[in-house]
Design a protein around this motif. Structure first.
Motif, PDB file in Angstrom:
ATOM      1  N   UNK A  45     -21.467   8.385   3.703  1.00  0.00           N
ATOM      2  CA  UNK A  45     -20.342   7.790   4.410  1.00  0.00           C
ATOM      3  C   UNK A  45     -19.165   7.599   3.460  1.00  0.00           C
ATOM      4  N   UNK A  46     -17.978   7.869   3.971  1.00  0.00           N
ATOM      5  CA  UNK A  46     -16.757   7.783   3.178  1.00  0.00           C
ATOM      6  C   UNK A  46     -15.832   6.722   3.761  1.00  0.00           C
ATOM      7  N   UNK A  47     -15.214   5.994   2.871  1.00  0.00           N
ATOM      8  CA  UNK A  47     -14.240   4.982   3.279  1.00  0.00           C
ATOM      9  C   UNK A  47     -13.020   5.655   3.897  1.00  0.00           C
ATOM     10  N   UNK A  51      -9.487  -3.623   6.293  1.00  0.00           N
ATOM     11  CA  UNK A  51      -8.606  -4.736   6.629  1.00  0.00           C
ATOM     12  C   UNK A  51      -9.198  -6.008   6.050  1.00  0.00           C
ATOM     13  N   UNK A  52      -8.446  -6.667   5.166  1.00  0.00           N
ATOM     14  CA  UNK A  52      -8.912  -7.905   4.541  1.00  0.00           C
ATOM     15  C   UNK A  52      -9.057  -8.997   5.594  1.00  0.00           C
ATOM     16  N   UNK A 102     -14.449 -10.757  -0.747  1.00  0.00           N
ATOM     17  CA  UNK A 102     -13.093 -11.269  -0.611  1.00  0.00           C
ATOM     18  C   UNK A 102     -12.039 -10.194  -0.874  1.00  0.00           C
ATOM     19  N   UNK A 103     -12.503  -8.976  -1.100  1.00  0.00           N
ATOM     20  CA  UNK A 103     -11.565  -7.871  -1.269  1.00  0.00           C
ATOM     21  C   UNK A 103     -12.039  -6.697  -0.406  1.00  0.00           C
ATOM     22  N   UNK A 104     -11.118  -5.840  -0.052  1.00  0.00           N
ATOM     23  CA  UNK A 104     -11.494  -4.643   0.696  1.00  0.00           C
ATOM     24  C   UNK A 104     -12.342  -3.759  -0.225  1.00  0.00           C
ATOM     25  N   UNK A 105     -13.492  -3.362   0.266  1.00  0.00           N
ATOM     26  CA  UNK A 105     -14.426  -2.571  -0.526  1.00  0.00           C
ATOM     27  C   UNK A 105     -14.496  -1.144   0.024  1.00  0.00           C
ATOM     28  N   UNK A 106     -14.562  -0.170  -0.871  1.00  0.00           N
ATOM     29  CA  UNK A 106     -14.636   1.218  -0.426  1.00  0.00           C
ATOM     30  C   UNK A 106     -16.050   1.775  -0.512  1.00  0.00           C
TER      31      UNK A 106
END
Length: 124
Positions: A45-47, A51-52, A102-106
């Motif tokens: 799966x790819x990012x 959305x934070x 707490x952060x957008x993760x890829x």
């Protein structure tokens, strides 16, 4: 506990648009950071977009910048992915995912909950 249900996939021609929706159940929707991922056969799966939880920031894979837009409606407990200018290489199963980072993760392994996926097919 969060349950995610995606909808809105389908078959479109090159240059067309689709709007994917992700309906979330469970409390504290506003505390979850959401991501959209894609997966093609035989690949991880790819990012695609994130959305934070605060709604203050978004992030996108380079290949979709300027074409895709992620948004969220906390009142409806929903996350959306507006996909414009679709290309055949966008063809994939798209998944919605939620994380309490707490952060957008890829990295998909950083997400705790996943929907069942929705198929997007772009014909040339």
């Amino acid at each position: 506990q969060v349950q995610l249900v995606e909808s809105g996939g389908g078959l479109v021609h090159t240059g067309g648009s689709l709007r994917l929706s992700c309906a979330a159940s469970g409390r504290t929707f506003g505390s979850w950071t959401f991501g959209w991922f894609l997966q093609t056969p035989g690949r991880v799966r790819e990012f695609v977009a994130g959305s934070h939880w605060s709604g203050a920031s978004t992030d996108y894979q380079d290949s979709v910048k300027g074409r895709f837009t992620i948004s969220r409606d906390n009142a409806k407990s929903a996350v959306y992915l507006q996909m414009n200018g679709l290309k055949p290489e966008d063809t994939a199963v798209y998944y919605c995912a939620a994380t309490q980072y707490d952060r957008i993760r890829i990295n998909p392994s950083d997400y705790d909950y996943w929907g069942q996926g929705t198929q997007v097919t772009v014909s040339s």
